[in-house]
Motif scaffolding. Structure first.
Motif, short mmCIF file in Angstrom:
data_model
loop_
_atom_site.label_atom_id
_atom_site.label_comp_id
_atom_site.label_asym_id
_atom_site.label_seq_id
_atom_site.Cartn_x
_atom_site.Cartn_y
_atom_site.Cartn_z
N TRP A 21 -25.88 -2.37 -77.16
CA TRP A 21 -25.50 -3.89 -77.02
C TRP A 21 -26.57 -4.42 -75.96
O TRP A 21 -27.11 -5.82 -76.08
N GLU A 92 -19.82 -6.46 -73.85
CA GLU A 92 -19.74 -7.55 -74.90
C GLU A 92 -19.88 -8.91 -74.02
O GLU A 92 -19.91 -9.02 -72.90
N LYS A 94 -18.10 -12.03 -74.18
CA LYS A 94 -16.59 -12.60 -74.74
C LYS A 94 -16.79 -13.80 -75.05
O LYS A 94 -17.25 -14.92 -74.62
N GLN A 96 -13.59 -15.22 -76.44
CA GLN A 96 -12.45 -15.45 -76.51
C GLN A 96 -11.67 -14.94 -75.12
O GLN A 96 -12.31 -14.54 -74.31
N PRO A 99 -10.34 -9.42 -74.08
CA PRO A 99 -11.47 -8.38 -74.77
C PRO A 99 -11.29 -8.00 -75.88
O PRO A 99 -10.07 -8.03 -76.61
N ASP A 100 -12.18 -7.59 -76.58
CA ASP A 100 -12.21 -7.12 -77.92
C ASP A 100 -11.58 -5.56 -77.89
O ASP A 100 -11.88 -4.64 -77.17
N LYS A 102 -11.37 -3.42 -80.11
CA LYS A 102 -12.04 -2.06 -80.58
C LYS A 102 -12.89 -1.63 -79.48
O LYS A 102 -13.16 -0.36 -79.20
N LEU A 103 -13.44 -2.59 -78.62
CA LEU A 103 -14.13 -1.93 -77.35
C LEU A 103 -13.35 -1.24 -76.27
O LEU A 103 -13.69 -0.39 -75.69
#
Length: 120
Positions: A21, A92, A94, A96, A99-100, A102-103
């Motif tokens: 990332w 990440e 963000k 939104q 937090p994601d 999946k992460l």
């Protein structure tokens, strides 16, 4: 070099989400990459002394995962492994409010794998 050591989580197959990332961020958004590196340096220098709004514990998780954050949307998910060692598992930008998931799952699984000694 700071008082604390910060390492990136690498799974048993040699993959590191946060390393990949950061490389992607470096190539596509150098300004955000610089902010992410600044956050990592702050973690190296201040460790557990970082407080909200920069760092906060994500209490709804089973593992003791923390979120290191910047107003640009950058989020780094990490935990304290030893007294002077922090492991960053995921990152990440963000887009939104939350937090994601999946992460967060990746960070929890990484924490559990390290506790069991199942990583490189």
């Amino acid at each position: 070099m700071g008082r604390y050591r910060v390492v990136f989580y690498v799974d048993a197959r040699g993959h590191s989400q946060v390393r990949d990332w950061l490389e992607e961020l470096r190539r596509h958004n150098p300004k955000l990459h610089a902010f992410a590196l600044r956050l990592l340096r702050m973690l190296e220098e201040q460790g557990p002394d970082l407080r909200p709004p920069l760092a906060k514990r994500l209490g709804h998780l089973e593992a003791p995962i923390w979120e290191l954050r910047h107003r640009t949307g950058i989020r780094l998910y990490y935990w304290r492994q030893e007294e002077l060692l922090f492991v960053v598992a995921a990152g990440e930008v963000k887009d939104q409010d939350s937090p994601d998931p999946k992460l967060l799952e990746l960070a929890e699984q990484a924490y559990k794998a390290m506790k069991k000694g199942k990583v490189n």
